[in-house]
Design a protein around this motif. Sequence first.
Motif, PDB file in Angstrom:
ATOM      1  N   SER A 231      14.224  -8.432  21.584  1.00 28.13           N
ATOM      2  CA  SER A 231      15.151  -8.019  22.633  1.00 28.13           C
ATOM      3  C   SER A 231      14.894  -6.573  23.018  1.00 28.13           C
ATOM      4  N   SER A 232      15.556  -6.137  24.069  1.00 32.47           N
ATOM      5  CA  SER A 232      15.568  -4.721  24.401  1.00 32.47           C
ATOM      6  C   SER A 232      16.079  -3.936  23.196  1.00 32.47           C
ATOM      7  N   VAL A 233      15.491  -2.766  22.976  1.00 33.57           N
ATOM      8  CA  VAL A 233      15.916  -1.938  21.837  1.00 33.57           C
ATOM      9  C   VAL A 233      17.405  -1.617  21.934  1.00 33.57           C
ATOM     10  N   ASN A 254       8.598  -9.561  17.893  1.00 42.56           N
ATOM     11  CA  ASN A 254       7.300  -9.280  18.485  1.00 42.56           C
ATOM     12  C   ASN A 254       7.111  -7.768  18.563  1.00 42.56           C
ATOM     13  N   PRO A 255       6.391  -7.164  17.599  1.00 44.39           N
ATOM     14  CA  PRO A 255       6.231  -5.713  17.598  1.00 44.39           C
ATOM     15  C   PRO A 255       5.370  -5.208  18.747  1.00 44.39           C
ATOM     16  N   VAL A 256       4.596  -6.099  19.381  1.00 44.21           N
ATOM     17  CA  VAL A 256       3.789  -5.670  20.519  1.00 44.21           C
ATOM     18  C   VAL A 256       4.681  -5.386  21.715  1.00 44.21           C
ATOM     19  N   LEU A 263      10.344  -2.053  15.344  1.00 38.03           N
ATOM     20  CA  LEU A 263      10.151  -2.755  14.074  1.00 38.03           C
ATOM     21  C   LEU A 263      10.580  -1.877  12.910  1.00 38.03           C
ATOM     22  N   GLU A 264      10.190  -0.616  12.928  1.00 34.87           N
ATOM     23  CA  GLU A 264      10.625   0.332  11.899  1.00 34.87           C
ATOM     24  C   GLU A 264      12.146   0.389  11.813  1.00 34.87           C
ATOM     25  N   ARG A 303       2.214  -3.771   9.172  1.00 43.13           N
ATOM     26  CA  ARG A 303       2.582  -3.801   7.760  1.00 43.13           C
ATOM     27  C   ARG A 303       3.277  -2.496   7.360  1.00 43.13           C
ATOM     28  N   PHE A 304       2.724  -1.369   7.735  1.00 45.73           N
ATOM     29  CA  PHE A 304       3.340  -0.086   7.389  1.00 45.73           C
ATOM     30  C   PHE A 304       4.728   0.061   8.014  1.00 45.73           C
ATOM     31  N   CYS A 305       4.915  -0.538   9.203  1.00 41.21           N
ATOM     32  CA  CYS A 305       6.180  -0.362   9.913  1.00 41.21           C
ATOM     33  C   CYS A 305       7.242  -1.378   9.516  1.00 41.21           C
TER      34      CYS A 305
END
Length: 482
Positions: A231-233, A254-256, A263-264, A303-305
């Motif tokens: 969704s929208s942030v 979907n992090p893209v 995502l973080e 992965r880091f995020c």
Amino acid sequence: MTLNKSYLICVDESSIERDEHIIVTYDIETTSDTSLGQIGEVIAYDPTIGTWAKTQGETDEIIEAYSGKLLLPLPSESAQRGRIRIAIPVHNINPKIGGVPHMWAILGAPYTLKQVTRIHLVNIDVPRSFTDHLPGPQFGIAGIREIMGVTESRPFLATMLKPRTGLSSDGYAQLALDVYRGGVDIVFDDELLVSPESSPLFERAERVKAVAIQVEAETGEPKRYAANVTSSVRYLREMSLKAKAIGVDFLYLNPVSIGLSALEMVASDDEICLPILCCRSSYGMLTRGNDGIAFFVLLKLARFCGADGMHIGSIGGRLPHAIIGDDSKLRSRVSWLRTKLKHVKRTFPIVSGGLHPGNLERNVERLGKDIIIQAGSGVIGHPDGPLAGGKAMRDALNAVLQGIPTFEAAHKSAELEAALGRWGYLDGEGVHDLDELWAEPPRQVSGTTIYTSGGSVVIGDVDTRGGDFVGRDQCRGKESGE
């Protein structure tokens, strides 16, 4: 193009303190009047302290301390195509105030240089002093196995709801009921199904979760649900908390499209506190044609995020998408996500894209058991319907775990026989028709294997041309368990 500061910007790789730099690898082509060495100096200098004209205060001391460094040796000083490595001082980027968005902006700055005709970001090695400030997976492989309530080392079977839009919430719930009863462990919303008019997100989530609970009570097997809250942030936290209140087991993001920072945000929110499974839809926009970033880079940053699970493509999938990949690319992706780091939990590889009972065996053999196998159309599109599709996938998996080729197991499973009859059986030599297999079984191809915590993985040459590789930077992280 000459900066007259080469003695400060071009340095031998051995002189760099790796823990104090972000190491970036680009695959570059330049115009005929520009060499790799020249463009490398500009890429090191311009995004860190430089501009098109020298400015007041731009001293040798400033350049030495804050400019990026072009690492030597180069493939060839005069070449116009090859790989260059840039070391960016990590103290240039505050990991909290700036963080990943600031780093992303620096990585993307060279893409508009006129002297570059092709540029592909193929790898990034980020020091622990930076990644310690990123959330990483909050659950990881071990945490997801605990949520699933399955201690045995086996792949999980997942199905993505199809069609992507058009069915009512009750229609999707009926599909979920069938595939759960067939033997599927996890139902995902489709990566492009969020909250259409025909099936609003929270209405659908309530009904799918209800049938998950129902079938778990019927079978005694764990049944889980991943709701797509992309969704929208502005609304993402609200959507995630509401999904959690309904009882969904995983968030699907979907992090893209929402951004790695979003995502973080979700991963570090103690109130949300659900595993995050990530797709990569729209990644192709970042890499279509000659330019872009390697999928491997996205995997590392996700992965880091905070990605607890991440789509990686599949071996021999039937989708007409480049993300499907070959053996070497898929193995390198799996290797990175499951590499053990002291400070970052391992991410579950989600194998997806054109999967069905006939290619399940090949993917498990090559990628190991610590994977989530996600088949949408390969389950729901079964000739006898989604219930039979779920059973065919489960029968195929059970056969693989017992060391029985799935085409042989099809003698005792009508559902598996129908699936292989429709889609065939994949091995190292290609796709075979079921009639062909039963008449003359394929020969067994021997191979060298290594055994990891995720299962056996066949050793092979890794194709690095597309930027998917596990090099010395990644292998340095094999330290301890989660």
